[in-house]
Design an enzyme around this catalytic site. Structure first.
Site, PDB file in Angstrom:
ATOM      1  N   HIS A  34      12.083 -37.455 -25.774  1.00 18.06           N
ATOM      2  CA  HIS A  34      11.798 -37.053 -24.407  1.00 18.06           C
ATOM      3  C   HIS A  34      10.596 -37.589 -24.083  1.00 18.06           C
ATOM      4  CE1 HIS A  34      11.604 -33.694 -21.521  1.00 18.06           C
ATOM      5  NE2 HIS A  34      10.407 -33.746 -21.534  1.00 18.06           N
ATOM      6  N   ASP A  36       7.736 -38.083 -20.881  1.00 14.95           N
ATOM      7  CA  ASP A  36       7.323 -37.398 -20.025  1.00 14.95           C
ATOM      8  C   ASP A  36       6.452 -38.156 -18.888  1.00 14.95           C
ATOM      9  OD1 ASP A  36       8.135 -34.258 -20.208  1.00 14.95           O
ATOM     10  OD2 ASP A  36       6.570 -34.446 -22.071  1.00 14.95           O
ATOM     11  N   MET A  38       4.269 -38.895 -15.540  1.00 16.10           N
ATOM     12  CA  MET A  38       3.681 -37.794 -14.775  1.00 16.10           C
ATOM     13  C   MET A  38       2.989 -38.913 -13.575  1.00 16.10           C
ATOM     14  SD  MET A  38       1.997 -34.839 -17.006  1.00 16.10           S
ATOM     15  CE  MET A  38       3.229 -34.255 -18.330  1.00 16.10           C
ATOM     16  N   HIS A  67      11.935 -37.480 -18.418  1.00 19.04           N
ATOM     17  CA  HIS A  67      11.480 -36.219 -17.460  1.00 19.04           C
ATOM     18  C   HIS A  67      10.481 -36.808 -16.512  1.00 19.04           C
ATOM     19  CE1 HIS A  67       9.741 -32.029 -17.426  1.00 19.04           C
ATOM     20  NE2 HIS A  67      10.347 -32.255 -16.501  1.00 19.04           N
ATOM     21  N   GLY A 144       2.771 -30.744 -16.558  1.00 11.94           N
ATOM     22  CA  GLY A 144       1.483 -31.278 -16.335  1.00 11.94           C
ATOM     23  C   GLY A 144       0.834 -31.509 -17.491  1.00 11.94           C
ATOM     24  N   PHE A 145       0.924 -30.824 -18.648  1.00 16.23           N
ATOM     25  CA  PHE A 145       0.208 -30.819 -19.925  1.00 16.23           C
ATOM     26  C   PHE A 145       1.103 -30.354 -20.904  1.00 16.23           C
ATOM     27  CE2 PHE A 145      -2.444 -30.603 -16.292  1.00 16.23           C
ATOM     28  CZ  PHE A 145      -3.617 -31.561 -16.623  1.00 16.23           C
ATOM     29  N   GLY A 146       0.632 -31.097 -22.063  1.00 18.46           N
ATOM     30  CA  GLY A 146       1.531 -30.483 -23.510  1.00 18.46           C
ATOM     31  C   GLY A 146       0.495 -29.316 -23.974  1.00 18.46           C
ATOM     32  N   GLY A 174       8.472 -27.078 -23.032  1.00 18.79           N
ATOM     33  CA  GLY A 174       7.133 -26.302 -22.812  1.00 18.79           C
ATOM     34  C   GLY A 174       7.085 -25.153 -23.570  1.00 18.79           C
ATOM     35  N   GLY A 175       5.942 -25.491 -24.575  1.00 22.59           N
ATOM     36  CA  GLY A 175       5.542 -24.207 -25.667  1.00 22.59           C
ATOM     37  C   GLY A 175       6.537 -24.065 -26.487  1.00 22.59           C
ATOM     38  N   GLY A 195       6.550 -31.114 -28.031  1.00 26.13           N
ATOM     39  CA  GLY A 195       5.587 -32.041 -28.363  1.00 26.13           C
ATOM     40  C   GLY A 195       4.549 -31.664 -29.367  1.00 26.13           C
TER      41      GLY A 195
HETATM   42  C1  DX5 Z   1       4.888 -30.941 -19.738  1.00 23.38           C
HETATM   43  C2  DX5 Z   1       5.957 -31.635 -20.320  1.00 23.38           C
HETATM   44  C3  DX5 Z   1       6.395 -31.085 -21.661  1.00 23.38           C
HETATM   45  C4  DX5 Z   1       5.433 -30.973 -22.901  1.00 23.38           C
HETATM   46  C5  DX5 Z   1       5.804 -30.363 -23.986  1.00 23.38           C
HETATM   47  O1  DX5 Z   1       4.904 -31.009 -18.471  1.00 23.38           O
HETATM   48  O2  DX5 Z   1       6.989 -31.675 -19.612  1.00 23.38           O
HETATM   49  O3  DX5 Z   1       7.651 -32.131 -22.225  1.00 23.38           O
HETATM   50  O4  DX5 Z   1       4.991 -32.366 -23.331  1.00 23.38           O
HETATM   51  O5  DX5 Z   1       4.777 -30.254 -24.743  1.00 23.38           O
HETATM   52  P1  DX5 Z   1       4.333 -29.156 -25.723  1.00 23.38           P
HETATM   53  O6  DX5 Z   1       5.687 -28.905 -26.674  1.00 23.38           O
HETATM   54  O7  DX5 Z   1       3.170 -29.327 -26.320  1.00 23.38           O
HETATM   55  O8  DX5 Z   1       4.568 -27.920 -24.919  1.00 23.38           O
HETATM   56 ZN    ZN Z   2       9.024 -32.618 -20.342  1.00 27.27          ZN
END
Ligand code: DX5
Ligand code: ZN
Length: 212
Positions: A34, A36, A38, A67, A144-146, A174-175, A195
């Site tokens: 995957h 990401d 941004m 993504h 936006g963030f992991g 996410g999460g 992630g």
């Molecule tokens: C968030 C991303 C996710 C993120 C997942 O904007 O789209 O793919 O990296 O990260 P985790 O698993 O740490 O929530």
């Molecule tokens: Zn993603």
């Protein structure tokens, strides 16, 4: 779908050792990778672009699940597909009335097309596109963030979408950890993105296995 697909997000990988990180994922059970993307506009963070996808493509044959958390994705889709993306997912909130055109652009260029919705977007807004796409990414955190906490109500969107179209592939992003993965599976998820859970524990193989 019988088997859960695990799509580790490289957002939490060591970018200075990306080839190694990708190989580690590949050798420890990842089904997809995957990626990401941004842009600092659609989301308040900037990550990577098509040149990095191209570099990753050279070191793995695993499907690249890209993504796009960007505005005006139609400007960049061709670059991402030429770089070797297998699946391109755009955000419904970024394209709105242009959704079908962008989906068709992705498919015409030979990639699989996905549509993603943010936590506050209701599934019914994308019902009419389900017949035209391959997958939906349900964001279970604000994009936006992991490393954010899973928003539990988002899991309820899984059966709502499945009821509309039983063939659609649904991905939660996410999460995701062992516990939230279990919940998503109870709701009928097909693909799990993770992630921080996969990269922070030390044992990638065990982490991937625990999500299945
Ligand atoms: C968030 C991303 C996710 C993120 C997942 O904007 O789209 O793919 O990296 O990260 P985790 O698993 O740490 O929530
Ligand atoms: Zn993603």
């Amino acid at each position: 779908m019988s088997k859960i697909i695990v799509s580790p997000s490289i957002l939490s990988a060591d970018f200075a050792n990306l080839e190694n990180e990708i190989k580690k994922l590949e050798n420890n059970g990842a089904d997809w990778i995957h990626v990401d993307v941004m842009d600092g506009h659609f989301v308040p963070n900037i990550t990577i672009g098509a040149p990095v996808v191209k570099a990753i493509r050279k070191v793995t044959s695993i499907p690249l699940d890209v993504h796009l958390m960007i505005e005006n994705p139609e400007k960049y889709i061709e670059d991402f597909i030429h770089a070797g993306s297998d699946i391109i997912t755009i955000h419904y909130e970024a394209v709105k009335e242009n959704t079908l055109n962008v989906i068709n652009q992705i498919k015409t260029l030979g990639a699989k097309a996905g549509l993603s919705i943010k936590p506050k977007t209701q599934p019914k807004e994308i019902f009419k596109y389900l017949k035209d796409i391959d997958l939906v990414i349900i964001m279970s955190v604000e994009p936006g963030f992991g490393g954010q906490k899973f928003i539990f109500e988002c899991a309820e969107k899984i059966p709502v979408l499945k009821k509309q179209n039983a063939n659609i592939i649904i991905e939660a992003d996410g999460g995701i950890n062992k516990e939230t993965a279990q919940l998503c599976k109870e709701y009928g998820i097909d693909v799990l993105v993770a992630g921080s859970y996969i990269f922070s524990g030390g044992d990638i193989k065990e982490a991937i296995k625990s999500l299945r």
